[in-house]
Design a protein around this motif. Sequence first.
Motif, mmCIF file in Angstrom:
data_model
loop_
_atom_site.group_PDB
_atom_site.id
_atom_site.type_symbol
_atom_site.label_atom_id
_atom_site.label_comp_id
_atom_site.label_asym_id
_atom_site.label_seq_id
_atom_site.Cartn_x
_atom_site.Cartn_y
_atom_site.Cartn_z
ATOM 1 N N GLY A 1 0.816 -1.196 0.000
ATOM 2 C CA GLY A 1 0.000 0.000 0.000
ATOM 3 C C GLY A 1 0.853 1.251 0.000
ATOM 4 N N HIS A 2 0.193 2.381 -0.160
ATOM 5 C CA HIS A 2 0.909 3.648 -0.213
ATOM 6 C C HIS A 2 1.011 4.258 1.169
ATOM 7 N N VAL A 3 2.233 4.493 1.609
ATOM 8 C CA VAL A 3 2.495 5.175 2.874
ATOM 9 C C VAL A 3 3.474 6.298 2.579
ATOM 10 N N PRO A 4 3.159 7.538 2.966
ATOM 11 C CA PRO A 4 4.106 8.629 2.713
ATOM 12 C C PRO A 4 5.411 8.410 3.461
ATOM 13 N N LYS A 5 6.488 8.875 2.867
ATOM 14 C CA LYS A 5 7.781 8.771 3.535
ATOM 15 C C LYS A 5 7.763 9.547 4.845
ATOM 16 N N GLY A 6 8.458 9.022 5.833
ATOM 17 C CA GLY A 6 8.570 9.754 7.089
ATOM 18 C C GLY A 6 9.220 11.105 6.859
ATOM 19 N N ASN A 7 8.599 12.159 7.391
ATOM 20 C CA ASN A 7 9.180 13.496 7.196
ATOM 21 C C ASN A 7 10.115 13.902 8.336
ATOM 22 N N ILE A 8 10.298 13.010 9.324
ATOM 23 C CA ILE A 8 11.331 13.197 10.346
ATOM 24 C C ILE A 8 12.434 12.159 10.150
ATOM 25 N N PHE A 9 12.039 10.886 10.095
ATOM 26 C CA PHE A 9 12.971 9.817 9.758
ATOM 27 C C PHE A 9 12.372 8.981 8.635
ATOM 28 N N ASP A 10 13.165 8.753 7.596
ATOM 29 C CA ASP A 10 12.801 7.905 6.467
ATOM 30 C C ASP A 10 13.909 6.870 6.326
ATOM 31 N N TRP A 11 13.621 5.622 6.675
ATOM 32 C CA TRP A 11 14.657 4.595 6.798
ATOM 33 C C TRP A 11 15.540 4.456 5.551
ATOM 34 N N PRO A 12 14.987 4.448 4.336
ATOM 35 C CA PRO A 12 15.865 4.280 3.167
ATOM 36 C C PRO A 12 16.867 5.415 2.964
ATOM 37 N N THR A 13 16.585 6.593 3.523
ATOM 38 C CA THR A 13 17.483 7.732 3.326
ATOM 39 C C THR A 13 18.007 8.301 4.642
ATOM 40 N N ILE A 14 17.828 7.571 5.736
ATOM 41 C CA ILE A 14 18.132 8.090 7.068
ATOM 42 C C ILE A 14 19.627 8.356 7.232
ATOM 43 N N GLN A 15 19.959 9.424 7.940
ATOM 44 C CA GLN A 15 21.342 9.721 8.300
ATOM 45 C C GLN A 15 21.615 9.143 9.686
ATOM 46 N N TYR A 16 22.686 8.362 9.802
ATOM 47 C CA TYR A 16 22.948 7.672 11.063
ATOM 48 C C TYR A 16 24.444 7.505 11.274
ATOM 49 N N GLN A 17 24.808 7.216 12.517
ATOM 50 C CA GLN A 17 26.192 6.918 12.850
ATOM 51 C C GLN A 17 26.214 5.832 13.912
ATOM 52 N N THR A 18 27.041 4.822 13.722
ATOM 53 C CA THR A 18 27.125 3.714 14.663
ATOM 54 C C THR A 18 28.326 3.886 15.581
ATOM 55 N N TYR A 19 28.178 3.399 16.808
ATOM 56 C CA TYR A 19 29.228 3.447 17.814
ATOM 57 C C TYR A 19 29.329 2.070 18.464
ATOM 58 N N GLY A 20 30.518 1.476 18.440
ATOM 59 C CA GLY A 20 30.709 0.195 19.095
ATOM 60 C C GLY A 20 30.305 -0.979 18.217
ATOM 61 N N ASN A 21 29.854 -2.045 18.862
ATOM 62 C CA ASN A 21 29.572 -3.313 18.191
ATOM 63 C C ASN A 21 28.125 -3.346 17.684
ATOM 64 N N VAL A 22 27.892 -2.641 16.602
ATOM 65 C CA VAL A 22 26.579 -2.647 15.947
ATOM 66 C C VAL A 22 26.840 -2.543 14.446
ATOM 67 N N PHE A 23 26.067 -3.285 13.664
ATOM 68 C CA PHE A 23 26.301 -3.289 12.217
ATOM 69 C C PHE A 23 24.972 -3.481 11.502
ATOM 70 N N SER A 24 24.964 -3.288 10.194
ATOM 71 C CA SER A 24 23.753 -3.450 9.402
ATOM 72 C C SER A 24 23.811 -4.752 8.621
ATOM 73 N N SER A 25 22.610 -5.336 8.378
ATOM 74 C CA SER A 25 22.509 -6.585 7.640
ATOM 75 C C SER A 25 21.201 -6.583 6.859
ATOM 76 N N TYR A 26 21.100 -7.436 5.849
ATOM 77 C CA TYR A 26 19.955 -7.428 4.930
ATOM 78 C C TYR A 26 18.628 -7.668 5.639
ATOM 79 N N SER A 27 17.601 -6.910 5.234
ATOM 80 C CA SER A 27 16.227 -7.119 5.679
ATOM 81 C C SER A 27 15.346 -6.955 4.452
ATOM 82 N N ASN A 28 14.331 -7.799 4.313
ATOM 83 C CA ASN A 28 13.587 -7.826 3.050
ATOM 84 C C ASN A 28 12.289 -7.028 3.057
ATOM 85 N N CYS A 29 12.044 -6.259 4.096
ATOM 86 C CA CYS A 29 10.819 -5.463 4.136
ATOM 87 C C CYS A 29 11.175 -3.996 4.205
#
Length: 231
Positions: A201-229
Amino acid sequence: MMFACGEMGVLVATLLLSGVALSSADVGLFRQALVFPSETNSYVTLTPQKPLELHAFTLCMNVATELKGEREVILFAYRTRKFDELTVWRESDGRYSFYMSGEGVFFDIPPLTTFKTQMCITWESAKGLSAFWVDGKRSVRKVYKPGHTIRSNGTVILGQACGAFLGDFHSHNFVGEIYNVNMWDYVLPESQIKALHSCGGHVPKGNIFDWPTIQYQTYGNVFSSYSNCVI
């Protein structure tokens, strides 16, 4: 300017001295989950697209964890220099809650598990109506802080409570996966929250946080991995 619980510069220096790795800033987590594999002083900061001066919001995320027992778990933290403006918790008694600069509001909802749970929180200032949504289903609504405003100029953190930066790194930290963190400065209609759960369905992009374009910074033992949704 963004502050990690008030003093980002002091925090970064402390973490460097203690051997915690700092990543460079990144943009976008399309089809990615953040993985917090162990109980360490690891966390992620998020940069909003606009100031968090809010009279309403919808905050959604997918969460999976095997943390059990009588312990508090932080799911989302936003703090300015003096106040916890918005924090989301699993309480030690199993209830879920969020707090805005003081006493919180509590909900009895199904527990998080090792399988993905899609969770949203909605609140609006006019009447104070608030609710948790779990996999597209809404809790009972509760009146919480009508007339309140969430203040800007703070820092958003995943994985740790702001109190952790005072040295208590292990009592509240998150272990598991968090992804699809999206946030809007208004309350989404029920149909769109259900669409988030079904990844359709149609959901507008988050106008505060939008996961596909989010700006982030990791600290310590955290990493990203594939998710299919992804929305």
